[in-house]
Write a protein that holds these residues in place. Sequence first.
Motif, mmCIF file in Angstrom:
data_model
loop_
_atom_site.group_PDB
_atom_site.id
_atom_site.type_symbol
_atom_site.label_atom_id
_atom_site.label_comp_id
_atom_site.label_asym_id
_atom_site.label_seq_id
_atom_site.Cartn_x
_atom_site.Cartn_y
_atom_site.Cartn_z
ATOM 1 N N THR A 1 16.744 8.055 -51.239
ATOM 2 C CA THR A 1 17.452 7.839 -52.497
ATOM 3 C C THR A 1 17.172 6.460 -53.095
ATOM 4 O O THR A 1 17.831 6.061 -54.058
ATOM 5 N N GLU B 1 22.413 13.678 -50.428
ATOM 6 C CA GLU B 1 22.553 12.831 -51.614
ATOM 7 C C GLU B 1 21.371 13.014 -52.562
ATOM 8 O O GLU B 1 21.545 13.065 -53.789
ATOM 9 N N LEU B 2 20.180 13.134 -51.998
ATOM 10 C CA LEU B 2 18.987 13.320 -52.818
ATOM 11 C C LEU B 2 19.065 14.634 -53.598
ATOM 12 O O LEU B 2 18.760 14.681 -54.797
ATOM 13 N N LYS C 1 21.286 14.755 -56.605
ATOM 14 C CA LYS C 1 20.692 14.101 -57.773
ATOM 15 C C LYS C 1 19.554 14.921 -58.356
ATOM 16 O O LYS C 1 19.347 14.947 -59.580
#
Length: 299
Positions: A149, A188-189, A192
């Motif tokens: 990230t 998390e990646l 997004k």
Amino acid sequence: MSEPEALSAAEADAVRAVWQQLGLPGLIDVHTHFMPKPVMDKVWAYFDSVGPLVGREWPITYRADEDRRVEVLREFGVRAFTSMIYPHKPEMAAWLNSWAADFAAHTPDCLHTATFYPEISAPHYVDAAIESGAKIFKSHIQVGNYNPTDPLLDGVWGAISDAAIPVVIHCGSGPAPGQFTGPQPITELLRKFPSLPLVIAHMGMPEYDEFLDLATTYDRVHLDTTMAFTDFAEEMAPFPISSTQKLRDLGDRILWGSDFPNIPYTYTSALDAVTRLGLGDDWARGVLYDNAARLFQIT
């Protein structure tokens, strides 16, 4: 098995028998390593000394020159394979990409592979790789020791997502955890970049279940079988029996990967580890060929 035996016609016959019995035209291996010789030599030196890290020796079964390694895959009936390259420091990825583009140009059965590292120049050389026909990218979170990230990679992930080019990403914590390995950074990646076509290397070993859940949530996430289910891996990080149903249900998202040539056992034994799971011939056909053929539009 000694090197001469591993490279023998007998093993080629054994490998071919696996896919022939399933009625397949061959295999597609999404996780094979071809690199510039100085880099490959360093990788082999690392595995030669990795015993203390993983608690056991890691002999390179297919240690041979580049031409011979390509020939072995062809003898096995591998119709398409990759040149998984990865940088461990800045200002290395563009050079690796140039080498891999040349390798793919004179090796037509190799899927044109590219890579990247979190650096200011990354969006530029990734765009160049896409424009030159890259079919697959490699990201190695453990060796590169970077957070996926990292804002320096935002442009990279965006371009790759828009181009719908799969990224084989080593993000699980095996064979030893890294600062940024594990499912949380990838979660998390994907929050997004939810359309990012990731291929989780090694089935996310040892966090198998968490990465299978990510594939259930994000329909562009695949997993490759590299090293998973083998006797070698089962001793270190056994696949949980409780996750077998998820593995079955995600059969169209599992891809065959071997880690050739850097495996401490034979290609045949890795294939046998997948087929002995007993998930059915249709599941095995998808994993060994059909799923990758669909993903990479191989006819």
